[in-house]
Motif scaffolding. Structure first.
Motif, mmCIF file in Angstrom:
data_model
loop_
_atom_site.group_PDB
_atom_site.id
_atom_site.type_symbol
_atom_site.label_atom_id
_atom_site.label_comp_id
_atom_site.label_asym_id
_atom_site.label_seq_id
_atom_site.Cartn_x
_atom_site.Cartn_y
_atom_site.Cartn_z
ATOM 1 N N HIS A 6 -40.700 6.204 4.144
ATOM 2 C CA HIS A 6 -41.909 5.406 3.915
ATOM 3 C C HIS A 6 -43.175 6.246 4.073
ATOM 4 O O HIS A 6 -44.261 5.698 4.220
ATOM 5 N N GLY A 7 -43.033 7.574 4.057
ATOM 6 C CA GLY A 7 -44.202 8.435 3.951
ATOM 7 C C GLY A 7 -44.752 9.007 5.230
ATOM 8 O O GLY A 7 -45.843 9.597 5.225
ATOM 9 N N ALA A 8 -44.040 8.871 6.365
ATOM 10 C CA ALA A 8 -44.535 9.459 7.608
ATOM 11 C C ALA A 8 -44.670 10.966 7.456
ATOM 12 O O ALA A 8 -43.765 11.639 6.947
ATOM 13 N N ALA A 20 -47.219 5.638 6.566
ATOM 14 C CA ALA A 20 -47.555 6.647 5.555
ATOM 15 C C ALA A 20 -48.666 7.579 6.015
ATOM 16 O O ALA A 20 -49.725 7.141 6.479
ATOM 17 N N GLY A 21 -48.409 8.885 5.919
ATOM 18 C CA GLY A 21 -49.403 9.893 6.211
ATOM 19 C C GLY A 21 -49.678 10.139 7.684
ATOM 20 O O GLY A 21 -50.556 10.932 8.026
ATOM 21 N N ASN A 35 -47.266 0.319 8.657
ATOM 22 C CA ASN A 35 -47.307 1.335 7.604
ATOM 23 C C ASN A 35 -47.370 2.727 8.232
ATOM 24 O O ASN A 35 -48.388 3.104 8.814
#
Length: 319
Positions: A248-250, A221-222, A219
């Motif tokens: 995917h939110g990187a 993300a963020g 994941n």
């Protein structure tokens, strides 16, 4: 107090590697730079002269090579095969980038595995008074290639990953780093060296005539996601990975490769042309100085940053 087990090394180098050789020598008083006259006859073939050849007898000698193109390999091989025969105490060849490493397998009869060809050539370097040649290579493309080398050389496989880890710890967001691999091959190659970071693995899947990059696991993300691989050519896979990770939110995406090959100036597609580019593409693109021509080409160009192998090479010359 100076370690009595340390050895004085006389370091020769090719023309391309002069800057890196100077950095290596600057890391240790035990390393002294030497020179070669790199000339050509009118027909283009090498006319070479090793300066102070008699004075290197009984000394530990090393050569820093750069096989950036077939056109420069022959002249360097001529020197590499000559140095061990000058009654030197030992001979070490430092070839940071093994250029045919990605051509290591046959998919159909008739394919030529040039990685094996290069390994066979280097395996026939004459032995010195101290024994077989030590061959230092960084992040060879496939680990099984160590078995391509014969018993007449001693391959020493080093890595640039410690340089990356050191740089990541210097970032303000060092506690929010995720390491990404563009495929399973890169994961197998590097994950054990980076196992204290959370990880993301991408994969390529075939859709019709195209190969599409997908997120396989993890994941992003963020997080500041750093894609890690051994080398880059056109950079297409890295760009597709960046898009997937961003989707995917990187929060940021950067890249590290040990060898920035970048044929046909393909590094240009990564250069920031405006302030907006830093948010939409790569925040950082780290390479080492294993490919000297690339280092000169990308100097002072955002997002590129060079992590020098000089200290690591200086240490390897003491092995």
């Amino acid at each position: 107090m100076e370690n009595p087990n340390k050895k004085q090394v006389l370091l020769f180098h090719c023309v391309e590697s002069e800057d890196l050789a100077r950095k290596v020598a600057a890391h240790s008083d035990l390393i002294q730079l030497q020179s070669i006259n790199w000339r050509s006859f009118d027909d283009g073939f090498p006319n070479l002269f090793i300066n102070n050849a008699q004075d290197i007898r009984g000394h530990h000698v090393a050569f820093l090579a750069s096989f950036s193109s077939p056109g420069v390999i022959f002249e360097q091989l001529s020197v590499i095969f000559a140095l061990p025969r000058l009654f030197v105490a030992s001979f070490t060849l430092v070839l940071p980038f093994f250029p045919t490493g990605s051509f290591e397998r046959m998919e159909e009869e008739g394919d030529v595995a040039t990685a094996f060809t290069m390994a066979r050539i280097l395996s026939n370097i004459p032995i010195s008074r101290g024994g077989p040649t030590s061959l230092v290579i960084y992040d060879i493309h496939a680990l099984q290639e160590r078995f391509y080398f014969g018993d007449q050389v001693l391959p020493c496989f080093e890595t640039g990953i410690p340089l990356l880890k050191q740089r990541l710890h210097q970032l303000p967001e060092s506690d929010n780093i995720v390491v990404a691999f563009p495929d399973d091959g890169a994961w197998k190659r590097f994950h054990k060296q980076l196992d204290h970071f959370p990880m993301v693995v991408c994969t390529k899947v075939r859709e019709g005539d195209k190969r599409i990059v997908r997120l396989k696991e993890g994941n992003p993300a963020g997080c500041h996601v750093v894609i890690v691989d051994d080398l880059v050519q056109s950079g297409g896979t890295l760009i597709e990975c960046q898009k997937v990770l961003a989707a995917h939110g990187a929060a940021k995406v950067s890249a590290y490769v040990t060898h920035g090959v970048f044929p046909k100036r393909s590094w240009e597609r990564f250069v920031h042309k405006s302030e907006a580019d830093s948010a939409q593409t790569f925040a950082y693109f780290w390479i080492t100085d294993s490919c000297p021509l690339t280092v000169k080409a990308i100097a002072n160009k955002v997002p590129f940053e060079v992590l020098s192998l000089a200290g690591s090479i200086a240490d390897a010359l003491q092995i």
